[in-house]
Design an enzyme around this catalytic site. Structure first.
Site, PDB file in Angstrom:
ATOM      1  N   PRO A   9       0.798  -1.231   0.000  1.00  0.00           N
ATOM      2  CA  PRO A   9       0.000   0.000   0.000  1.00  0.00           C
ATOM      3  C   PRO A   9       0.830   1.280   0.000  1.00  0.00           C
ATOM      4  CG  PRO A   9      -0.090  -1.111   2.134  1.00  0.00           C
ATOM      5  CD  PRO A   9       0.546  -2.069   1.171  1.00  0.00           C
ATOM      6  N   ASN A  10       0.336   2.219  -0.745  1.00  0.00           N
ATOM      7  CA  ASN A  10       0.872   3.589  -0.848  1.00  0.00           C
ATOM      8  C   ASN A  10       2.149   3.696  -1.678  1.00  0.00           C
ATOM      9  OD1 ASN A  10      -1.195   4.785   0.834  1.00  0.00           O
ATOM     10  ND2 ASN A  10      -0.216   3.718   2.532  1.00  0.00           N
ATOM     11  N   ARG A  17       5.231  11.045  -2.531  1.00  0.00           N
ATOM     12  CA  ARG A  17       4.927  10.644  -1.147  1.00  0.00           C
ATOM     13  C   ARG A  17       6.186  10.821  -0.276  1.00  0.00           C
ATOM     14  NH1 ARG A  17       4.827   4.445   1.087  1.00  0.00           N
ATOM     15  NH2 ARG A  17       4.176   4.980   3.196  1.00  0.00           N
ATOM     16  N   TYR A  22      11.344   8.671   1.032  1.00  0.00           N
ATOM     17  CA  TYR A  22      11.291   7.635  -0.002  1.00  0.00           C
ATOM     18  C   TYR A  22      11.921   8.046  -1.334  1.00  0.00           C
ATOM     19  CZ  TYR A  22       8.025   5.553   3.310  1.00  0.00           C
ATOM     20  OH  TYR A  22       7.459   5.014   4.445  1.00  0.00           O
ATOM     21  N   ASN A  73       8.091  -5.857  -0.998  1.00  0.00           N
ATOM     22  CA  ASN A  73       8.001  -4.657  -0.164  1.00  0.00           C
ATOM     23  C   ASN A  73       6.535  -4.543   0.229  1.00  0.00           C
ATOM     24  OD1 ASN A  73       7.957  -2.266   1.164  1.00  0.00           O
ATOM     25  ND2 ASN A  73       9.059  -1.084  -0.407  1.00  0.00           N
ATOM     26  N   ALA A  76       3.350  -0.922   4.680  1.00  0.00           N
ATOM     27  CA  ALA A  76       2.819  -0.929   6.054  1.00  0.00           C
ATOM     28  C   ALA A  76       2.382  -2.333   6.494  1.00  0.00           C
ATOM     29  CB  ALA A  76       1.655   0.043   6.164  1.00  0.00           C
ATOM     30  N   GLU A  97      12.640  -9.679   1.692  1.00  0.00           N
ATOM     31  CA  GLU A  97      11.912  -8.475   2.121  1.00  0.00           C
ATOM     32  C   GLU A  97      12.721  -7.236   1.734  1.00  0.00           C
ATOM     33  OE1 GLU A  97      10.219  -8.579   6.125  1.00  0.00           O
ATOM     34  OE2 GLU A  97      10.774  -6.471   6.374  1.00  0.00           O
ATOM     35  N   HIS A  99      12.864  -2.848   1.643  1.00  0.00           N
ATOM     36  CA  HIS A  99      12.360  -1.530   2.032  1.00  0.00           C
ATOM     37  C   HIS A  99      13.238  -0.441   1.443  1.00  0.00           C
ATOM     38  CE1 HIS A  99       9.533  -3.273   4.807  1.00  0.00           C
ATOM     39  NE2 HIS A  99      10.503  -4.025   5.274  1.00  0.00           N
ATOM     40  N   ARG A 106      13.634   4.460  12.055  1.00  0.00           N
ATOM     41  CA  ARG A 106      12.388   5.239  12.051  1.00  0.00           C
ATOM     42  C   ARG A 106      11.552   4.914  13.302  1.00  0.00           C
ATOM     43  NH1 ARG A 106       9.581   4.687   6.467  1.00  0.00           N
ATOM     44  NH2 ARG A 106       8.469   6.492   7.292  1.00  0.00           N
TER      45      ARG A 106
HETATM   46  C1  DQA Z   1       8.456   0.896   3.505  1.00  0.00           C
HETATM   47  C2  DQA Z   1       8.590   1.089   5.027  1.00  0.00           C
HETATM   48  C3  DQA Z   1       7.242   0.883   5.721  1.00  0.00           C
HETATM   49  O1  DQA Z   1       7.395   1.075   7.127  1.00  0.00           O
HETATM   50  C4  DQA Z   1       6.224   1.861   5.207  1.00  0.00           C
HETATM   51  O2  DQA Z   1       4.969   1.610   5.786  1.00  0.00           O
HETATM   52  C5  DQA Z   1       6.146   1.906   3.721  1.00  0.00           C
HETATM   53  C6  DQA Z   1       7.365   1.789   2.928  1.00  0.00           C
HETATM   54  C7  DQA Z   1       9.776   1.213   2.763  1.00  0.00           C
HETATM   55  O3  DQA Z   1       9.909   0.784   1.631  1.00  0.00           O
HETATM   56  O4  DQA Z   1      10.642   1.920   3.316  1.00  0.00           O
HETATM   57  O5  DQA Z   1       5.079   2.142   3.153  1.00  0.00           O
HETATM   58  O6  DQA Z   1       8.146  -0.454   3.257  1.00  0.00           O
END
Ligand code: DQA
Length: 149
Positions: A9-10, A17, A22, A73, A76, A97, A99, A106
């Site tokens: 998501p997002n 964003r 990011y 990825n 959240a 995984e 990120h 963070r």
């Molecule tokens: C994320 C880190 C997560 O905590 C966050 O909710 C994201 C992006 C990252 O790629 O740094 O949406 O996965």
């Protein structure tokens, strides 16, 4: 060698964003860069994004037999999703995984991943390069698995 890249998501909002966290690259730009790198290494990549947990779970389930490695990825959902963790564990396709940000530097709620323990490894904190390192790791993993057979 086929790699499935799943974005949660997002991440469709990348580019505008929270660019200080990011970066300014869009998801399409990141996807193009990792597709190029995979092609250079002689593999294929398919990149997908969803804001829906169930859709991500479905894609993990369908990966069995079609993809060699998943780069995940989960955004959240990393910190909340027992369903995604169970899907990764159940399906058994080696999963890495990913990120963009260093989640450990963070907020505390981002320090815990529900998914990391069922993944081969975690790459975090390198922006788009986290995905490129993920592609490299996927190839290394695949070679190691083929050699072990
Ligand atoms: C994320 C880190 C997560 O905590 C966050 O909710 C994201 C992006 C990252 O790629 O740094 O949406 O996965």
């Amino acid at each position: 060698m086929r790699i499935l890249v799943l974005n949660g998501p997002n991440l469709n909002l990348l580019g505008h964003r929270e660019p200080e966290v990011y970066g300014r690259l869009t998801l399409a730009e990141i996807s193009q860069a990792i597709e190029r790198r995979a092609a250079e290494l002689g593999g294929e990549i398919e990149c997908r994004q969803s804001n829906l947990e169930g859709e991500l779970v479905g894609w993990v389930q369908e990966a069995k037999g079609t993809f060699d490695v998943i780069l995940l990825n989960a955004a959240a959902y990393t910190h909340t999703s027992v369903a995604l963790r169970d899907a990764v564990a159940a399906v058994g396709v080696p999963t890495i995984e990913i990120h963009l940000s260093n989640v450990h530097a963070r907020e505390e709620f981002r320090h815990k991943s529900m998914i990391a323990a069922v993944c081969v490894g975690v790459i975090a904190g390198f922006g788009m390069t986290s995905y490129l390192l993920g592609v490299e790791a996927a190839f290394k993993l695949n070679v190691a698995q083929q050699t072990a057979k």
